[in-house]
Write a protein that holds these residues in place. Structure first.
Motif, PDB file in Angstrom:
ATOM      1  N   LEU A   1       0.846  -1.202   0.000  1.00 32.85           N
ATOM      2  CA  LEU A   1       0.000   0.000   0.000  1.00 32.85           C
ATOM      3  C   LEU A   1       0.877   1.246   0.000  1.00 32.85           C
ATOM      4  O   LEU A   1       0.568   2.233  -0.687  1.00 32.85           O
ATOM      5  N   ALA A   2       1.984   1.216   0.761  1.00 32.60           N
ATOM      6  CA  ALA A   2       2.890   2.367   0.752  1.00 32.60           C
ATOM      7  C   ALA A   2       3.436   2.596  -0.649  1.00 32.60           C
ATOM      8  O   ALA A   2       3.529   3.737  -1.128  1.00 32.60           O
ATOM      9  N   LEU A   3       3.770   1.492  -1.338  1.00 30.69           N
ATOM     10  CA  LEU A   3       4.226   1.650  -2.720  1.00 30.69           C
ATOM     11  C   LEU A   3       3.108   2.192  -3.600  1.00 30.69           C
ATOM     12  O   LEU A   3       3.362   2.954  -4.537  1.00 30.69           O
TER      13      LEU A   3
ATOM     14  N   ILE B   1      12.597  10.565  -1.713  1.00 32.49           N
ATOM     15  CA  ILE B   1      11.152  10.553  -1.431  1.00 32.49           C
ATOM     16  C   ILE B   1      10.869  10.708   0.060  1.00 32.49           C
ATOM     17  O   ILE B   1       9.813  11.193   0.464  1.00 32.49           O
ATOM     18  N   GLY B   2      11.859  10.349   0.885  1.00 29.09           N
ATOM     19  CA  GLY B   2      11.692  10.451   2.331  1.00 29.09           C
ATOM     20  C   GLY B   2      11.420  11.873   2.790  1.00 29.09           C
ATOM     21  O   GLY B   2      10.807  12.090   3.831  1.00 29.09           O
ATOM     22  N   ARG B   3      11.877  12.856   2.025  1.00 34.07           N
ATOM     23  CA  ARG B   3      11.665  14.245   2.442  1.00 34.07           C
ATOM     24  C   ARG B   3      10.336  14.803   1.949  1.00 34.07           C
ATOM     25  O   ARG B   3       9.733  15.642   2.608  1.00 34.07           O
ATOM     26  N   VAL B   4       9.871  14.307   0.771  1.00 38.45           N
ATOM     27  CA  VAL B   4       8.618  14.869   0.251  1.00 38.45           C
ATOM     28  C   VAL B   4       7.383  14.065   0.647  1.00 38.45           C
ATOM     29  O   VAL B   4       6.291  14.613   0.738  1.00 38.45           O
ATOM     30  N   MET B   5       7.564  12.771   0.842  1.00 37.83           N
ATOM     31  CA  MET B   5       6.428  11.958   1.297  1.00 37.83           C
ATOM     32  C   MET B   5       6.839  11.238   2.582  1.00 37.83           C
ATOM     33  O   MET B   5       6.981  10.015   2.602  1.00 37.83           O
ATOM     34  N   PRO B   6       6.997  11.978   3.683  1.00 40.40           N
ATOM     35  CA  PRO B   6       7.569  11.366   4.893  1.00 40.40           C
ATOM     36  C   PRO B   6       6.717  10.229   5.458  1.00 40.40           C
ATOM     37  O   PRO B   6       7.265   9.208   5.908  1.00 40.40           O
ATOM     38  N   TRP B   7       5.394  10.376   5.438  1.00 37.84           N
ATOM     39  CA  TRP B   7       4.547   9.350   6.063  1.00 37.84           C
ATOM     40  C   TRP B   7       4.570   8.056   5.269  1.00 37.84           C
ATOM     41  O   TRP B   7       4.647   6.958   5.837  1.00 37.84           O
ATOM     42  N   THR B   8       4.503   8.179   3.934  1.00 35.79           N
ATOM     43  CA  THR B   8       4.555   6.996   3.086  1.00 35.79           C
ATOM     44  C   THR B   8       5.866   6.250   3.298  1.00 35.79           C
ATOM     45  O   THR B   8       5.895   5.025   3.475  1.00 35.79           O
ATOM     46  N   THR B   9       6.962   7.025   3.273  1.00 37.14           N
ATOM     47  CA  THR B   9       8.274   6.393   3.398  1.00 37.14           C
ATOM     48  C   THR B   9       8.433   5.749   4.766  1.00 37.14           C
ATOM     49  O   THR B   9       8.978   4.644   4.881  1.00 37.14           O
ATOM     50  N   ALA B  10       7.955   6.455   5.800  1.00 34.68           N
ATOM     51  CA  ALA B  10       8.072   5.890   7.142  1.00 34.68           C
ATOM     52  C   ALA B  10       7.298   4.576   7.238  1.00 34.68           C
ATOM     53  O   ALA B  10       7.767   3.614   7.868  1.00 34.68           O
ATOM     54  N   ALA B  11       6.130   4.528   6.586  1.00 34.69           N
ATOM     55  CA  ALA B  11       5.341   3.285   6.608  1.00 34.69           C
ATOM     56  C   ALA B  11       6.132   2.160   5.947  1.00 34.69           C
ATOM     57  O   ALA B  11       6.187   1.032   6.448  1.00 34.69           O
ATOM     58  N   PHE B  12       6.754   2.489   4.811  1.00 30.97           N
ATOM     59  CA  PHE B  12       7.528   1.461   4.103  1.00 30.97           C
ATOM     60  C   PHE B  12       8.671   0.957   4.982  1.00 30.97           C
ATOM     61  O   PHE B  12       8.908  -0.247   5.080  1.00 30.97           O
ATOM     62  N   VAL B  13       9.350   1.880   5.626  1.00 30.37           N
ATOM     63  CA  VAL B  13      10.502   1.495   6.450  1.00 30.37           C
ATOM     64  C   VAL B  13      10.043   0.653   7.644  1.00 30.37           C
ATOM     65  O   VAL B  13      10.652  -0.376   7.966  1.00 30.37           O
ATOM     66  N   ALA B  14       8.924   1.063   8.277  1.00 24.13           N
ATOM     67  CA  ALA B  14       8.426   0.286   9.415  1.00 24.13           C
ATOM     68  C   ALA B  14       8.070  -1.130   8.974  1.00 24.13           C
ATOM     69  O   ALA B  14       8.356  -2.102   9.671  1.00 24.13           O
ATOM     70  N   GLY B  15       7.458  -1.229   7.776  1.00 26.59           N
ATOM     71  CA  GLY B  15       7.157  -2.552   7.231  1.00 26.59           C
ATOM     72  C   GLY B  15       8.427  -3.336   6.957  1.00 26.59           C
ATOM     73  O   GLY B  15       8.511  -4.535   7.236  1.00 26.59           O
TER      74      GLY B  15
ATOM     75  N   VAL C   1       7.224  19.374  -8.300  1.00 26.63           N
ATOM     76  CA  VAL C   1       5.944  20.071  -8.421  1.00 26.63           C
ATOM     77  C   VAL C   1       4.818  19.240  -7.830  1.00 26.63           C
ATOM     78  O   VAL C   1       4.065  19.702  -6.971  1.00 26.63           O
ATOM     79  N   ARG C   2       4.746  17.968  -8.284  1.00 30.23           N
ATOM     80  CA  ARG C   2       3.632  17.144  -7.834  1.00 30.23           C
ATOM     81  C   ARG C   2       4.008  16.330  -6.608  1.00 30.23           C
ATOM     82  O   ARG C   2       3.256  15.471  -6.171  1.00 30.23           O
ATOM     83  N   MET C   3       5.204  16.593  -6.086  1.00 23.69           N
ATOM     84  CA  MET C   3       5.669  15.771  -4.989  1.00 23.69           C
ATOM     85  C   MET C   3       5.107  16.251  -3.661  1.00 23.69           C
ATOM     86  O   MET C   3       5.715  17.077  -2.986  1.00 23.69           O
ATOM     87  N   VAL C   4       3.939  15.769  -3.327  1.00 23.42           N
ATOM     88  CA  VAL C   4       3.398  16.030  -2.000  1.00 23.42           C
ATOM     89  C   VAL C   4       2.968  14.689  -1.427  1.00 23.42           C
ATOM     90  O   VAL C   4       2.975  13.680  -2.116  1.00 23.42           O
ATOM     91  N   GLU C   5       2.606  14.719  -0.148  1.00 16.45           N
ATOM     92  CA  GLU C   5       2.201  13.480   0.507  1.00 16.45           C
ATOM     93  C   GLU C   5       0.928  12.932  -0.153  1.00 16.45           C
ATOM     94  O   GLU C   5       0.133  13.685  -0.713  1.00 16.45           O
ATOM     95  N   ALA C   6       0.788  11.620  -0.119  1.00 14.83           N
ATOM     96  CA  ALA C   6      -0.394  10.964  -0.705  1.00 14.83           C
ATOM     97  C   ALA C   6      -1.649  11.394   0.048  1.00 14.83           C
ATOM     98  O   ALA C   6      -1.571  11.824   1.199  1.00 14.83           O
ATOM     99  N   PRO C   7      -2.839  11.286  -0.597  1.00 19.18           N
ATOM    100  CA  PRO C   7      -4.076  11.681   0.079  1.00 19.18           C
ATOM    101  C   PRO C   7      -4.337  10.839   1.329  1.00 19.18           C
ATOM    102  O   PRO C   7      -3.892   9.695   1.428  1.00 19.18           O
ATOM    103  N   LEU C   8      -5.085  11.431   2.249  1.00 18.10           N
ATOM    104  CA  LEU C   8      -5.316  10.793   3.543  1.00 18.10           C
ATOM    105  C   LEU C   8      -6.051   9.456   3.386  1.00 18.10           C
ATOM    106  O   LEU C   8      -5.793   8.510   4.134  1.00 18.10           O
ATOM    107  N   SER C   9      -6.930   9.373   2.379  1.00 15.11           N
ATOM    108  CA  SER C   9      -7.711   8.139   2.211  1.00 15.11           C
ATOM    109  C   SER C   9      -6.805   6.968   1.822  1.00 15.11           C
ATOM    110  O   SER C   9      -7.213   5.819   1.893  1.00 15.11           O
ATOM    111  N   MET C  10      -5.590   7.273   1.349  1.00 17.13           N
ATOM    112  CA  MET C  10      -4.650   6.193   1.052  1.00 17.13           C
ATOM    113  C   MET C  10      -3.671   5.991   2.198  1.00 17.13           C
ATOM    114  O   MET C  10      -3.253   4.867   2.478  1.00 17.13           O
ATOM    115  N   LEU C  11      -3.298   7.089   2.849  1.00 13.21           N
ATOM    116  CA  LEU C  11      -2.337   6.969   3.949  1.00 13.21           C
ATOM    117  C   LEU C  11      -2.925   6.217   5.139  1.00 13.21           C
ATOM    118  O   LEU C  11      -2.241   5.420   5.773  1.00 13.21           O
TER     119      LEU C  11
END
Lengths: 122, 493
Positions: free
Chosen positions: B350-352, B370-384, B447-457
């Protein structure tokens, strides 16, 4: 010796099963053409249908419909099971062929090796 | 009244949801149908699990026909747990699907996607719940056919060939299974699992049962992607849509492992599975080979989805290793790893999916910074990833702990060493992603590098959070797995 031959011939339906099974399996493994693979898969599955129906046969038995004067019936359960398996086989074939159509649209070929060589180029 | 029929409703509700999706024909309504169906399925499996824990196995007679003539749904500790895994993952990935699927498919016929998804869920739940060997085949094909469709929906054209390859190998596996069931029926005259177990135990070993055993084990090994029968899996998981990869990686192979456990322990019993047939040695060797070969291949992958797919193969190796020990600790490890790995790998896929949503790629070079622009996604991947390695305080650690215990109890301490060594390979491939995500410069044009929408996070973190939670609090998972393992071994000896 003749006993052995009688036994071997008496089991002829199982020989057919084994032959179909191996022939189908060989086609799936050996051919590159995606449609031929599906055909092989079909033959492979058909062998299982024959196998099940052979189990259900009882010597001297007739179709399992209640009628006067008939005491021995074939076992209807394998027939029912295999009806289900046939439906599954048809669905698999249909889906497989649909995928082949889509693959042909995307690659312009249905030969496995040509598809692979296209994907290897970046 | 309704409570009594819950085992049937577990299957019927997602099954009815599929045509309902086709009828509403609008993507958001179809999604809502899928959401409601999958959440109800989760609620039902939770109630069933509580009921099993409170009162012991449930036997439900479909249509009121008594087994062995009628089809029986039989729920004990093991499959109540598997039902919870499947429906739990289904309930979490469905909310994720809305944004992800809309972006990956465009607007075309999304309702059909949800119909196929619900059929797949139905099939997987059905495999887990049924107590009839042929009924299991039907559900196996329902789930397989719909998963071929789901995989073929991927954007890359290679999704089509991956799906085709899976179709061919999956059909061979299922046909092997059905040949085995046919031979068992010819020998015993029954298809009910409990009845099969009794009749096989009552008569001496013969060649028909031996052949049936071989066909069933090989067929199921194809389905669960046991090394070296795994060839369909990497491509299928790599090119499938993000949400499908997450769902199938977390459920499909797990359910096949469950069926293998069911057949080895409940139906054929220890004397045949591990006595007359030296299956323990075969499974042990293949499982260890999977752990090392697949993890090594994973290190060299640049597509991160493919890396996770190979990692899944290695993790399946751990589950089968637990099964091959045939003792309580080993089996507990196998069963609890079904759950823990479903959470961990589901969360990572899901993080991917989140990364795919923003970047349109999961290639390692595109994940730089990506760790700097999408911190929550990356953190989820690392925790996994830490869970995959088996770092303490994650769910993966719990599985490996019991696996090592099982190996030592069995007297196979070199195997315990191998389990730990193979975990080090996971460190390497997880580190490659961490290195790219945190230590390489972010792309110049964010430009488009922001965190993923909440419904996916939120779904991503629901799974990852659960994998951490169940690493700390093992009361639910290990208790049930131990009860299931003890019950299986008691019945099997």
């Amino acid at each position: 010796m003749s006993g052995f031959i009688d036994e071997a011939l008496g089991l002829y339906n199982y020989w057919i099963v084994v032959f179909l099974m191996m022939a189908g399996f060989y086609i799936v493994v050996a051919h590159d053409n995606l449609i031929k693979k599906i055909v092989g898969l079909n033959i492979f599955q058909a062998s299982v249908f024959v196998l099940y129906i052979s189990f259900g046969k009882i010597t001297g038995g007739t179709a399992p419909i209640i009628a006067e004067g008939i005491k021995i019936y074939s076992n209807p359960l394998p027939h029912v099971l295999i009806l289900t398996a046939i439906v599954v086989g048809v669905a698999t074939t249909a889906l497989g062929l649909a995928l082949v159509v889509r693959i042909n649209d995307a690659y312009g070929t249905i030969e496995d090796n040509e598809i692979h060589s296209q994907d290897e180029e970046p | 009244m309704i409570i009594e029929h819950l085992p049937a409703l577990q299957i019927v509700i997602p099954l009815i949801g599929a045509p309902a999706c086709m009828l509403v024909r609008y993507r958001d309504s179809a999604w809502a149908v899928a959401l409601v169906a999958s959440w109800i399925a989760l609620a039902i499996s939770w109630i069933l699990l509580q009921e099993v824990l409170a009162t012991g196995p449930i036997s439900y007679h479909l249509g009121g026909w008594a087994p062995p003539i009628g089809i029986e749904y039989r729920i004990d500790y093991l499959n109540a747990f598997v039902l919870l895994i499947v429906s739990g993952i289904g309930a979490v990935v469905t909310p994720f699907a809305r944004e992800s699927v809309r972006q990956e498919f465009g607007m075309r016929r999304i309702y059909m996607f949800y119909a196929a998804y619900l059929l797949c869920l139905t099939g997987l739940l059905g495999i887990a719940i049924t107590g009839d060997a042929f009924n299991l085949f039907v559900f196996l094909e329902i789930s397989s056919l719909s998963s071929y469709i789901l995989i073929a929906m991927g954007n890359d054209r290679r999704a089509l060939t991956a799906s085709y390859q899976y179709l061919v190998m999956g059909t061979i596996g299922a046909t092997f299974y059905v040949i085995g069931i046919g031979l068992l029926y010819a020998d015993t005259g029954t298809l009910n699992m409990a009845d099969l177990a009794q009749r096989i135990a009552a008569e001496p070993m013969n060649r028909t049962i031996g052949a049936a055993f071989g066909f069933i084990v090989v067929g199921l090994s194809l389905k669960l992607a046991l090394f070296p029968l795994h060839l369909w899996l990497p491509n299928a998981y790599t090119y499938a849509p993000s949400m499908v990869s997450a769902f199938l990686a977390a459920t499909a192979t797990k359910v096949a492992v469950y069926v293998l456990i069911r057949f080895l322990f409940t139906i054929f019993k220890l004397n045949l599975s591990f006595g007359i047939v030296p299956l323990a040695d075969v499974l042990l060797v293949l499982a260890v080979a999977a752990m090392f070969a697949a993890s090594t291949v994973a290190i060299f992958q640049n597509n991160i989805k493919r890396m996770l797919a190979y990692s899944s193969l290695a993790q399946i190796g751990y589950m089968i290793l637990g099964v091959s020990f045939a003792n309580v600790s080993g089996l507990t490890a196998g069963i609890v790893h079904l759950f823990n790995h479903a959470l961990t790998k589901g969360g990572m896929f899901l993080a991917l999916g989140c990364a795919m949503y923003r970047l349109g790629s999961v290639h390692i070079r595109d994940l730089a910074g990506i760790g700097r622009v999408m911190p929550w996604t990356t953190a989820a991947f690392v925790a996994g990833g830490l869970g995959l390695i088996g770092v303490p305080l994650t769910a993966g650690f719990i599985s490996k702990w019991y696996l090592v215990l099982g190996a030592i109890e069995r007297g196979w301490w070199p195997v315990a060493v191998l389990v730990v060594l193979s975990s080090l390979l996971a460190v390497v491939y997880v580190w490659r992603v961490i290195e790219a995500a945190y230590f390489q410069p972010a792309p110049t044009n964010p430009v488009r590098m922001v965190e993923a929408p909440l419904s996916m996070l939120l779904p991503t973190w629901a799974l990852i959070g659960a994998s951490i939670y169940f690493g700390l609090d093992t009361r639910l998972t290990v208790d049930i797995a131990q009860k299931a393992a003890a019950a299986l071994l008691t019945a099997a000896s």
